[in-house]
Motif scaffolding. Sequence first.
Motif, PDB file in Angstrom:
ATOM      1  N   LEU A 395       0.822  -1.212   0.000  1.00 53.02           N
ATOM      2  CA  LEU A 395       0.000   0.000   0.000  1.00 53.02           C
ATOM      3  C   LEU A 395       0.855   1.260   0.000  1.00 53.02           C
ATOM      4  N   LEU A 396       2.106   1.136   0.427  1.00 51.03           N
ATOM      5  CA  LEU A 396       3.008   2.287   0.467  1.00 51.03           C
ATOM      6  C   LEU A 396       3.780   2.458  -0.845  1.00 51.03           C
ATOM      7  N   ARG A 397       3.534   1.610  -1.809  1.00 54.97           N
ATOM      8  CA  ARG A 397       4.214   1.698  -3.102  1.00 54.97           C
ATOM      9  C   ARG A 397       3.594   2.802  -3.960  1.00 54.97           C
ATOM     10  N   PRO A 398       4.243   3.145  -5.092  1.00 55.79           N
ATOM     11  CA  PRO A 398       3.640   4.106  -6.020  1.00 55.79           C
ATOM     12  C   PRO A 398       2.271   3.633  -6.485  1.00 55.79           C
ATOM     13  N   ALA A 399       1.421   4.580  -6.885  1.00 56.98           N
ATOM     14  CA  ALA A 399       0.030   4.263  -7.227  1.00 56.98           C
ATOM     15  C   ALA A 399      -0.062   3.188  -8.301  1.00 56.98           C
ATOM     16  N   GLN A 400       0.796   3.251  -9.325  1.00 54.20           N
ATOM     17  CA  GLN A 400       0.693   2.299 -10.421  1.00 54.20           C
ATOM     18  C   GLN A 400       0.939   0.871  -9.963  1.00 54.20           C
ATOM     19  N   PHE A 401       1.765   0.690  -8.932  1.00 58.62           N
ATOM     20  CA  PHE A 401       2.067  -0.645  -8.434  1.00 58.62           C
ATOM     21  C   PHE A 401       1.108  -1.072  -7.332  1.00 58.62           C
ATOM     22  N   ALA A 402       0.769  -0.159  -6.436  1.00 57.57           N
ATOM     23  CA  ALA A 402      -0.167  -0.495  -5.361  1.00 57.57           C
ATOM     24  C   ALA A 402      -1.495  -0.971  -5.926  1.00 57.57           C
ATOM     25  N   THR A 403      -1.981  -0.290  -6.959  1.00 56.70           N
ATOM     26  CA  THR A 403      -3.284  -0.657  -7.510  1.00 56.70           C
ATOM     27  C   THR A 403      -3.239  -1.976  -8.286  1.00 56.70           C
ATOM     28  N   LYS A 404      -2.109  -2.286  -8.911  1.00 58.88           N
ATOM     29  CA  LYS A 404      -1.988  -3.576  -9.587  1.00 58.88           C
ATOM     30  C   LYS A 404      -2.077  -4.724  -8.588  1.00 58.88           C
ATOM     31  N   VAL A 405      -1.377  -4.570  -7.466  1.00 55.98           N
ATOM     32  CA  VAL A 405      -1.446  -5.620  -6.455  1.00 55.98           C
ATOM     33  C   VAL A 405      -2.846  -5.655  -5.841  1.00 55.98           C
ATOM     34  N   LEU A 420     -11.193  -2.492   4.067  1.00 57.10           N
ATOM     35  CA  LEU A 420     -10.407  -1.320   4.463  1.00 57.10           C
ATOM     36  C   LEU A 420     -11.107  -0.014   4.115  1.00 57.10           C
ATOM     37  N   GLY A 421     -12.310  -0.096   3.580  1.00 55.39           N
ATOM     38  CA  GLY A 421     -13.021   1.115   3.182  1.00 55.39           C
ATOM     39  C   GLY A 421     -12.547   1.688   1.867  1.00 55.39           C
ATOM     40  N   ILE A 422     -11.950   0.845   1.023  1.00 54.59           N
ATOM     41  CA  ILE A 422     -11.453   1.296  -0.279  1.00 54.59           C
ATOM     42  C   ILE A 422     -12.450   0.881  -1.354  1.00 54.59           C
ATOM     43  N   GLY A 427      -9.383   1.525  -5.690  1.00 52.98           N
ATOM     44  CA  GLY A 427      -8.208   0.743  -5.314  1.00 52.98           C
ATOM     45  C   GLY A 427      -7.526   0.050  -6.456  1.00 52.98           C
ATOM     46  N   THR A 428      -8.180  -0.052  -7.616  1.00 54.92           N
ATOM     47  CA  THR A 428      -7.594  -0.770  -8.747  1.00 54.92           C
ATOM     48  C   THR A 428      -7.252   0.133  -9.924  1.00 54.92           C
ATOM     49  N   ASP A 429      -7.350   1.435  -9.743  1.00 57.82           N
ATOM     50  CA  ASP A 429      -7.041   2.386 -10.813  1.00 57.82           C
ATOM     51  C   ASP A 429      -6.046   3.417 -10.275  1.00 57.82           C
ATOM     52  N   PRO A 430      -4.855   3.527 -10.869  1.00 57.88           N
ATOM     53  CA  PRO A 430      -3.826   4.413 -10.301  1.00 57.88           C
ATOM     54  C   PRO A 430      -4.228   5.876 -10.254  1.00 57.88           C
ATOM     55  N   TRP A 433      -6.865   6.235  -7.528  1.00 56.50           N
ATOM     56  CA  TRP A 433      -6.171   6.035  -6.247  1.00 56.50           C
ATOM     57  C   TRP A 433      -5.454   7.312  -5.827  1.00 56.50           C
ATOM     58  N   THR A 434      -4.762   7.932  -6.762  1.00 59.93           N
ATOM     59  CA  THR A 434      -4.027   9.157  -6.466  1.00 59.93           C
ATOM     60  C   THR A 434      -4.999  10.291  -6.101  1.00 59.93           C
ATOM     61  N   ARG A 435      -6.052  10.437  -6.860  1.00 57.54           N
ATOM     62  CA  ARG A 435      -7.033  11.496  -6.557  1.00 57.54           C
ATOM     63  C   ARG A 435      -7.674  11.276  -5.197  1.00 57.54           C
ATOM     64  N   TRP A 436      -8.010  10.034  -4.914  1.00 58.65           N
ATOM     65  CA  TRP A 436      -8.718   9.707  -3.667  1.00 58.65           C
ATOM     66  C   TRP A 436      -7.839   9.981  -2.448  1.00 58.65           C
ATOM     67  N   LEU A 437      -6.556   9.706  -2.582  1.00 57.25           N
ATOM     68  CA  LEU A 437      -5.653   9.867  -1.440  1.00 57.25           C
ATOM     69  C   LEU A 437      -5.139  11.297  -1.296  1.00 57.25           C
ATOM     70  N   THR A 438      -5.150  12.059  -2.357  1.00 61.68           N
ATOM     71  CA  THR A 438      -4.587  13.419  -2.277  1.00 61.68           C
ATOM     72  C   THR A 438      -5.654  14.493  -2.195  1.00 61.68           C
TER      73      THR A 438
END
Length: 440
Positions: A395-405, A420-422, A427-430, A433-438
């Motif tokens: 989950l601490l990886r870059p968005a492109q990798f976190a979402t692939k896993v 986890l409330g995702i 959670g599967t789109d980089p 994922w970036t927009r949601w977290l930032t």
Amino acid sequence: MEQKQAFFDFEDITGAAKALREQIDSAYNLMCIAPRMDELELHTGDDLDTVRLAVDLRRAEIVDAELAPMRPKPAPDTPTWTIDYDEHGGFVATSSDQTGDGTTPWKFWGSAATADSAAHTLTWYFLDRPPHIDFDPPQIPRPCARTGPDSDRSREGPSVLDLLKRRGPIYEQHLTACRSAREVLREHPDDIKSHLAKRAAQLNTTDPQLDEQSVLNPLGSPRNHDHDGFAITVQWVPTHLVVGTDHRRWGDFGDHRPYIPFDIVQGLLTNDLDAFIDELFGRRITLLRTPAWAGPLYRVGENGNHRIHTARMLNLPWLAAAVAVEATAPSWDMLDLITDDPDTTSQRDQPFEKRIHDRTLLVAGLIRREIIDGELTDNGPQPTLHCHRLPAAWLLRPAQFATKVNAVYESRYPGALAQLGIPIEVGTDPDAWTRWLTAT
């Protein structure tokens, strides 16, 4: 002509010089470390052994203090694990439940900087269901903080042969699957290679391997490098949870012994099934475990690529394997966190300052969204993440990798992201994922 005896034995001199050099290097390293350690009690006239002991004890205290916030409450109805930790940093852990079906371990061996670090390593293995942990003997030897060859207790650990000897319901399931696979193969005895190729093509279309498997590794370069615990055990592992091997396309080995799957099939067709299973797992398959909140994922370790591929192509549901885990550390400087990222062109084209800034925003979002429990603190030019609860290291990886896993994980554990409330579309789109977290 009589040969004169040499005055010196040059091998002895070389050996003595090497030993002296090692002592000098050790003393120099010690002198570099000691002044940087807070609350280290030293006195004028202390010899190197005294200084070394004081440094080791202080390092161990720091490890234990950093791990304390990560200690979870045991899950209900979990067995108690008893850890025998020795003065060299080696440990053996034994479960109170010795009658399981083999899908969970009954014994570990490993190494860690302190007894608490050994407990943390075991807890990380069982991240989805933290166990109760005791120590025996209860009087823990002095912390060592440094491990080496003396910490190896592998001879006391379990073997895959021990696992197979237990038989039980999982063994019987595997036996039944082998019988079914053999019946399918016998229907077309002259078309085995074609059958394997079709199964491989189907898997590569419907269930491809994770392409960048290093993101399943423990996060490297922690702030404190004394957090280096590992543990090894044996267990039956669901074959479909192995999401990465050294050969990224199912059934494709290039020129690396491509005939092995066919040889395995021939063994299945001609051997007694018990003998076939013993042969299949006799040379141990090694897997690396990636713990996560709903259950683990695995990738191949030192050995087992051909057999894992063949098991998938034959629909064999279980692997008898040696499984290793490396515990995660509790804190990372943001620079070290991004340095551990997979090396991609897009990463190399960005300056470190931007990468640190972008990753800090993602991590801050993970904390704000309560996906992880931690805090970011200033540490000179860059923040430091102190983690108290980490559902999965990727989950601490870059968005492109976190979402692939995340996408692979959701396919193995449906509904896991929602736990986890995702939202799954996040959670599967980089980009999402970036927009949601930032977003603020």
